[in-house]
Design a protein around this motif. Sequence first.
Motif, PDB file in Angstrom:
ATOM      1  N   LEU A   1       0.768  -1.193   0.061  1.00 50.82           N
ATOM      2  CA  LEU A   1      -0.146   0.178   0.109  1.00 50.82           C
ATOM      3  C   LEU A   1       0.888   1.209  -0.076  1.00 50.82           C
ATOM      4  O   LEU A   1       0.620   2.431   0.520  1.00 50.82           O
ATOM      5  CB  LEU A   1      -0.787  -0.321   1.412  1.00 50.82           C
ATOM      6  N   GLU A   2       1.908   1.155  -0.533  1.00 47.77           N
ATOM      7  CA  GLU A   2       2.826   2.392  -0.700  1.00 47.77           C
ATOM      8  C   GLU A   2       3.434   2.515  -1.837  1.00 47.77           C
ATOM      9  O   GLU A   2       3.623   1.430  -2.834  1.00 47.77           O
ATOM     10  CB  GLU A   2       4.059   2.041   0.150  1.00 47.77           C
ATOM     11  N   THR A   3       3.515   3.943  -2.627  1.00 39.19           N
ATOM     12  CA  THR A   3       3.845   4.141  -3.776  1.00 39.19           C
ATOM     13  C   THR A   3       5.423   3.621  -4.122  1.00 39.19           C
ATOM     14  O   THR A   3       6.120   3.615  -3.283  1.00 39.19           O
ATOM     15  CB  THR A   3       3.924   5.701  -4.041  1.00 39.19           C
TER      16      THR A   3
ATOM     17  N   LEU B   1       1.125   3.509  -7.771  1.00 38.25           N
ATOM     18  CA  LEU B   1       0.417   4.188  -6.887  1.00 38.25           C
ATOM     19  C   LEU B   1      -0.616   3.131  -6.405  1.00 38.25           C
ATOM     20  O   LEU B   1      -1.165   2.722  -7.247  1.00 38.25           O
ATOM     21  CB  LEU B   1      -0.109   5.460  -6.933  1.00 38.25           C
ATOM     22  N   PRO B   2      -0.790   3.027  -5.036  1.00 42.41           N
ATOM     23  CA  PRO B   2      -1.885   2.205  -4.442  1.00 42.41           C
ATOM     24  C   PRO B   2      -3.224   3.378  -4.724  1.00 42.41           C
ATOM     25  O   PRO B   2      -3.048   4.521  -4.433  1.00 42.41           O
ATOM     26  CB  PRO B   2      -1.794   2.015  -2.998  1.00 42.41           C
ATOM     27  N   VAL B   3      -4.463   2.576  -5.130  1.00 43.01           N
ATOM     28  CA  VAL B   3      -5.555   3.638  -5.274  1.00 43.01           C
ATOM     29  C   VAL B   3      -6.654   3.087  -4.499  1.00 43.01           C
ATOM     30  O   VAL B   3      -7.044   1.814  -4.565  1.00 43.01           O
ATOM     31  CB  VAL B   3      -6.090   3.489  -6.859  1.00 43.01           C
TER      32      VAL B   3
ATOM     33  N   ALA C   1      -7.226  -0.553  -6.983  1.00 43.42           N
ATOM     34  CA  ALA C   1      -6.553  -0.634  -7.968  1.00 43.42           C
ATOM     35  C   ALA C   1      -5.024  -0.253  -7.637  1.00 43.42           C
ATOM     36  O   ALA C   1      -4.654   0.292  -6.449  1.00 43.42           O
ATOM     37  CB  ALA C   1      -7.145   0.048  -8.907  1.00 43.42           C
ATOM     38  N   VAL C   2      -4.181  -0.253  -8.671  1.00 42.51           N
ATOM     39  CA  VAL C   2      -2.996   0.496  -8.796  1.00 42.51           C
ATOM     40  C   VAL C   2      -3.023   1.333 -10.010  1.00 42.51           C
ATOM     41  O   VAL C   2      -3.468   0.942 -11.143  1.00 42.51           O
ATOM     42  CB  VAL C   2      -1.734  -0.333  -8.402  1.00 42.51           C
TER      43      VAL C   2
ATOM     44  N   GLU D   1      -0.463  11.217  -6.178  1.00 41.88           N
ATOM     45  CA  GLU D   1      -1.057  10.675  -4.800  1.00 41.88           C
ATOM     46  C   GLU D   1      -2.342  11.580  -4.622  1.00 41.88           C
ATOM     47  O   GLU D   1      -3.508  11.075  -4.230  1.00 41.88           O
ATOM     48  CB  GLU D   1      -0.154  10.689  -3.702  1.00 41.88           C
ATOM     49  N   THR D   2      -1.963  12.718  -4.622  1.00 37.39           N
ATOM     50  CA  THR D   2      -3.169  13.835  -4.541  1.00 37.39           C
ATOM     51  C   THR D   2      -4.277  13.703  -5.650  1.00 37.39           C
ATOM     52  O   THR D   2      -5.528  13.822  -5.331  1.00 37.39           O
ATOM     53  CB  THR D   2      -2.658  15.208  -4.669  1.00 37.39           C
TER      54      THR D   2
END
Length: 157
Positions: free
Chosen positions: A89-91, A116-118, A127-128, A148-149
Motif C-alpha cells: 500500500l505504498e507508492t 501508486l495504490p488507489v 487498484a494501482v 497521490e493527490t
Amino acid sequence: MQTDQKKALYEEAQKELISITEGETNVTALMATVCCILSQKFDYYFWTGFYNVDPNKENELVVGPYQGTLGCLRIPFGRGVCGAAASTLETQVVADVHAFPGHIACDSRTNSEIVLPVTNADGQLIAVLDVDSVEANSFDETDRIALETLMQRIFAQ
Ligand code: SME
C-alpha cells in the motif's frame, strides 16, 4: 523535465480532470479519463494504466483501462512493481526497473516507473496506477505527490 514545468503540468491535469469528472462515479469512466489526460499531457508517460483488484480472485490484480502498448493481463500481489504497491500500500518509485527484483517486463522499452495504490472513500484498495517511461529515472517526489493527490481527489472523495 524541469520540476517547475512538471508541477505546472500536474496542476493543469488536476484542474482538467476535476472539471471533466465532476459528478461521475463510474470507476471505469474515471480511470479511462485519467489515463487519457495524463498520457496526452506528459511526453515521458509511455504506458499509463490501472490494474484493478480482482474481486473474484484473492490477492490478484487484473488489467483495467490503459493507454500504451499491450500490458500483461494479471499480476499477483507481491509480484513486480505493481504487486509491490498492492501488497505494501505504498507508492513505488523505480528509477531503473532492471534493478527491481521480479519486475514484469510487459514492454522491454520501459526503463523507469511509478506505481501508486488507489483507494476508495472507505480506504479500501481498488487498484494501482502504473506509469512507465522509456527513460531511466523519470519519476521523482514531484510525480509522487501530484499523483497521490490526484488519485485521492478522483477516487476517494
Ligand atoms: N511494470 C509492471 C508490469 C505492468 S506493465 O509494465 C504494463 C510491474 O513490474 O509491475
